[in-house]
Design an enzyme around this catalytic site. Structure first.
Site, PDB file in Angstrom:
ATOM      1  N   ALA A  92     -26.311 -29.055  25.619  1.00  0.00           N
ATOM      2  CA  ALA A  92     -25.226 -28.172  26.062  1.00  0.00           C
ATOM      3  C   ALA A  92     -25.798 -27.107  26.988  1.00  0.00           C
ATOM      4  O   ALA A  92     -26.938 -26.673  26.843  1.00  0.00           O
ATOM      5  CB  ALA A  92     -24.549 -27.511  24.870  1.00  0.00           C
ATOM      6  N   VAL A  93     -24.955 -26.700  27.925  1.00  0.00           N
ATOM      7  CA  VAL A  93     -25.309 -25.664  28.885  1.00  0.00           C
ATOM      8  C   VAL A  93     -24.185 -24.631  28.888  1.00  0.00           C
ATOM      9  O   VAL A  93     -23.000 -24.993  28.848  1.00  0.00           O
ATOM     10  CB  VAL A  93     -25.495 -26.266  30.306  1.00  0.00           C
ATOM     11  CG1 VAL A  93     -25.729 -25.178  31.341  1.00  0.00           C
ATOM     12  CG2 VAL A  93     -26.641 -27.265  30.306  1.00  0.00           C
ATOM     13  N   GLU A  97     -24.547 -40.995  21.283  1.00  0.00           N
ATOM     14  CA  GLU A  97     -23.123 -41.260  21.185  1.00  0.00           C
ATOM     15  C   GLU A  97     -22.400 -40.153  21.939  1.00  0.00           C
ATOM     16  O   GLU A  97     -22.796 -38.989  21.869  1.00  0.00           O
ATOM     17  CB  GLU A  97     -22.637 -41.276  19.728  1.00  0.00           C
ATOM     18  CG  GLU A  97     -23.057 -42.509  18.961  1.00  0.00           C
ATOM     19  CD  GLU A  97     -24.487 -42.442  18.447  1.00  0.00           C
ATOM     20  OE1 GLU A  97     -25.166 -43.485  18.453  1.00  0.00           O
ATOM     21  OE2 GLU A  97     -24.936 -41.344  18.060  1.00  0.00           O
ATOM     22  N   ASN A 138     -15.027 -38.367  27.335  1.00  0.00           N
ATOM     23  CA  ASN A 138     -15.882 -37.417  28.051  1.00  0.00           C
ATOM     24  C   ASN A 138     -16.542 -38.109  29.243  1.00  0.00           C
ATOM     25  O   ASN A 138     -17.749 -38.387  29.255  1.00  0.00           O
ATOM     26  CB  ASN A 138     -16.923 -36.819  27.103  1.00  0.00           C
ATOM     27  CG  ASN A 138     -17.595 -35.603  27.688  1.00  0.00           C
ATOM     28  OD1 ASN A 138     -17.552 -35.375  28.892  1.00  0.00           O
ATOM     29  ND2 ASN A 138     -18.242 -34.834  26.825  1.00  0.00           N
ATOM     30  N   TYR A 165     -25.076 -39.073  31.840  1.00  0.00           N
ATOM     31  CA  TYR A 165     -26.058 -39.915  31.157  1.00  0.00           C
ATOM     32  C   TYR A 165     -26.417 -41.139  31.998  1.00  0.00           C
ATOM     33  O   TYR A 165     -27.575 -41.558  32.030  1.00  0.00           O
ATOM     34  CB  TYR A 165     -25.556 -40.337  29.786  1.00  0.00           C
ATOM     35  CG  TYR A 165     -25.356 -39.178  28.832  1.00  0.00           C
ATOM     36  CD1 TYR A 165     -26.319 -38.181  28.685  1.00  0.00           C
ATOM     37  CD2 TYR A 165     -24.197 -39.073  28.076  1.00  0.00           C
ATOM     38  CE1 TYR A 165     -26.140 -37.115  27.818  1.00  0.00           C
ATOM     39  CE2 TYR A 165     -24.013 -38.002  27.199  1.00  0.00           C
ATOM     40  CZ  TYR A 165     -24.980 -37.037  27.083  1.00  0.00           C
ATOM     41  OH  TYR A 165     -24.805 -35.983  26.231  1.00  0.00           O
TER      42      TYR A 165
END
Length: 152
Positions: free
Chosen positions: A78-79, A111, A116, A123
């Site tokens: 996360a950012v 996962e 999303n 990814y």
């Protein structure tokens, strides 16, 4: 615009900031216990991104021995919303993949919510490929896409 970011290992003093980023990033955020678990289970794989003195993102990867192969798992990345689209996540992913490769990991999986699409695309830029759909994986019944990547 790319940001000057340095990466390093998570320290307990980062916990409150990580929780802030987590809550700002996910509808169903992890609690402090999850982060503390990985701090002790996989300290080398829990990395922070800092811009100046501020923590702006994190990534957690873990490994385990399955038979004769070391397998990796991306637990979370996360950012901070104010720092997105500035290559912070990319820098974290590069460092995490480098750590996994050095640790002898042959394959890494993750996962991600089927809805999303931005994360799936992110990814894929790192060589992850969709492997299968896991039905009703998330607490709200949403499917997950399992993605994998081989490490050389």
């Amino acid at each position: 615009m790319q940001l000057d970011v340095k990466t390093g290992k998570f320290q307990l003093r980062h916990l409150n900031r990580v929780l802030e980023i987590e809550r700002a990033s996910f509808k169903h955020p992890y609690n402090a216990g999850i982060f503390l678990y990985y701090r002790f289970r996989s300290p080398e794989g829990f990395l922070m991104a800092e811009a100046g003195d501020e923590v702006v993102g994190y990534i957690i990867v873990s490994t385990q021995l399955l038979g004769w192969r070391r397998e990796g798992k991306l637990i979370s990345v996360a950012v901070d919303p104010d720092y997105r689209r500035r290559r912070v996540g990319s820098k974290l992913m590069e460092e995490a993949l480098r750590y996994l490769a050095k640790s002898g990991t042959k394959r890494v999986s993750l996962e991600v919510r089927e809805s999303n699409l931005a994360a799936i695309k992110f990814y894929e830029t790192f060589g992850f490929q969709k492997e299968r759909i896991i039905s009703r994986y998330y607490e709200n019944g949403e499917n997950a896409v399992q993605m994998c990547r081989e490490l050389v």
